[in-house]
Scaffold this active site. Structure first.
Site, mmCIF file in Angstrom:
data_model
loop_
_atom_site.group_PDB
_atom_site.id
_atom_site.type_symbol
_atom_site.label_atom_id
_atom_site.label_comp_id
_atom_site.label_asym_id
_atom_site.label_seq_id
_atom_site.Cartn_x
_atom_site.Cartn_y
_atom_site.Cartn_z
ATOM 1 N N ASP A 154 57.870 4.399 -1.825
ATOM 2 C CA ASP A 154 57.734 5.414 -2.872
ATOM 3 C C ASP A 154 57.978 4.812 -4.261
ATOM 4 O O ASP A 154 59.050 4.282 -4.534
ATOM 5 C CB ASP A 154 58.752 6.521 -2.571
ATOM 6 C CG ASP A 154 58.454 7.800 -3.308
ATOM 7 O OD1 ASP A 154 57.794 7.755 -4.359
ATOM 8 O OD2 ASP A 154 58.890 8.864 -2.826
ATOM 9 N N ASP A 214 54.014 15.289 -4.821
ATOM 10 C CA ASP A 214 54.688 15.951 -3.703
ATOM 11 C C ASP A 214 54.164 17.376 -3.544
ATOM 12 O O ASP A 214 54.049 18.126 -4.518
ATOM 13 C CB ASP A 214 56.200 15.994 -3.941
ATOM 14 C CG ASP A 214 56.838 14.619 -3.832
ATOM 15 O OD1 ASP A 214 56.131 13.659 -3.477
ATOM 16 O OD2 ASP A 214 58.047 14.518 -4.106
#
Length: 388
Positions: A154, A214
């Site tokens: 990430d 997200d």
């Protein structure tokens, strides 16, 4: 005696060469990864930083006992918040909620499942735990030693230490490190679709890459992220997949029709299917959506083609995905706020005038149709058909 010694030396040289050419940890680098979109479970949207060894084990147990493993879900993946500090030699250690990561991986493997983990190329993860910056090779070897089968990587704090134009090289650095371990580890890039990752994700070793921010939220966020995937089909296929993020089914923010929409669309998109709910306490309805084998078969189809939008009229959309057996999966979606009919005209989506139709959610053959088929679909709902 001299000949014997020469033979012994020759044998030793050959053995040394074999050892030099054999990947560490005794794993084969030739194992093809992610030939179909990876399926499994990720903890983030249900647990965030309350995740623990006990929670992971409970969900691994449930993945098996509910029949989800049998339906194809095989990865149990820990997201952020598992990391502790590094030891004196720089080796990453888990925090107190994870007393023995190798033992946890062994437990997951004992269930016939695979084990995933999370890190960042930056100094810190999104939740400000220890990242892999400056320790890429070391962390890759640690993951292989623990028995990791998937790494989600990430971007997060990497933006503080790298320039945007370095992103590809940064992701390739960890991709190469994972390959050098010799362990087959699926590499999941998570950088929110920045720099059109679908164009270069495979070249840095990625097996899947996030094409969106997200997804956590209500139907409108799920809808936006899913339907914006149109046009990305050329970049997906066996070994490398576009990833619009985790399934929100059973988490509590979508109603039944909205959950059918996400599952239908993700399967037409050949997206990775990562359940994100509490598997040990899910409803029968949630389980039925997640384990519909006919719908899952569309996602896992051997042809490996991502579907595309074939028709749109305001909030109404028709998506089509060609399948290996010559048939097509057809998704009818109502993004509007009321009940609406949608008519599929077969010639408009590359089908002959006469076809046979099966409703995959109803698991029922609807029979033969000529020219077109019409379904009335509720607000935020979907119908998924197999047409041949």
């Amino acid at each position: 005696m001299r000949l014997t010694r020469q033979l012994w030396i020759s044998g030793a040289i050959i053995a040394a060469l074999i050892c030099a050419l054999t990947p560490v940890q005794g794993f084969s680098q030739s194992v093809p990864l992610a030939q179909t979109p990876p399926m499994g479970w990720n903890d983030w949207y249900q647990y965030e930083c309350t995740i623990s060894d006990a929670i992971v084990r409970a969900n691994a147990d449930a993945l098996v006992s509910t029949g989800m493993r049998a339906a194809g879900y095989t990865y149990i993946s820990i997201d952020d918040c598992w990391q502790g500090k590094r030891d004196a030699d720089g080796n990453i250690q888990p925090n107190g909620r994870f007393p023995d990561m190798k033992a946890l991986a062994d437990y997951v493997h004992s269930k016939g499942l695979k084990f995933g983990i999370y890190s960042s190329p930056g100094p810190k993860t999104c939740a400000r735990y220890e990242g892999s910056y400056g320790h890429e090779e070391q962390d890759a070897r640690t993951y292989a030693r623990w028995g990791v089968d998937l790494l989600k990587y990430d971007w997060c704090s990497a933006a503080k230490v790298y320039k945007p134009e370095q992103m590809q090289a940064v992701y390739k650095k960890m991709g190469d490190a994972l390959k050098r371990t010799g362990r087959p580890i699926v590499y999941s890039l998570c950088q929110y679709g920045l720099q059109a990752v679908w164009r270069w994700g495979a070249s840095v070793g990625g097996n899947m890459w996030r094409t969106t921010d997200d997804i956590g939220g209500d139907y409108y966020r799920v809808s936006m992220f899913g339907f914006m995937q149109n046009g990305l089909a050329p970049y997906a296929g066996p070994g490398h997949w576009n990833d619009p993020d985790i399934l929100q089914i059973g988490i509590g923010k979508l109603n039944h029709d909205e959950e059918l929409t996400q599952m239908s669309l993700w399967c037409i998109l050949a997206a990775p299917l990562q359940a994100g709910n509490d598997l040990a306490h899910m409803s029968k309805d949630t389980l039925a959506i997640l384990t519909n084998l006919e719908v899952i078969a569309v996602d896992q189809d051997a042809k490996g083609v991502e579907g595309h939008r074939a028709w749109q009229e305001g909030p109404l959309e028709i998506w089509v995905k060609p399948l290996a057996d010559g048939s097509k999966a057809v998704g009818l979606f109502n993004r509007g706020i009321g009940l609406l009919p949608i008519t599929v005209r077969f010639q408009d989506i590359g089908l002959p005038e006469s076809v046979q139709i099966r409703d995959l959610w109803a698991r029922k053959d609807l029979g033969a149709f000529h020219g077109s088929y019409t379904a009335t679909i509720p607000r935020h709902g979907a119908v998924m058909l197999k047409v041949k």
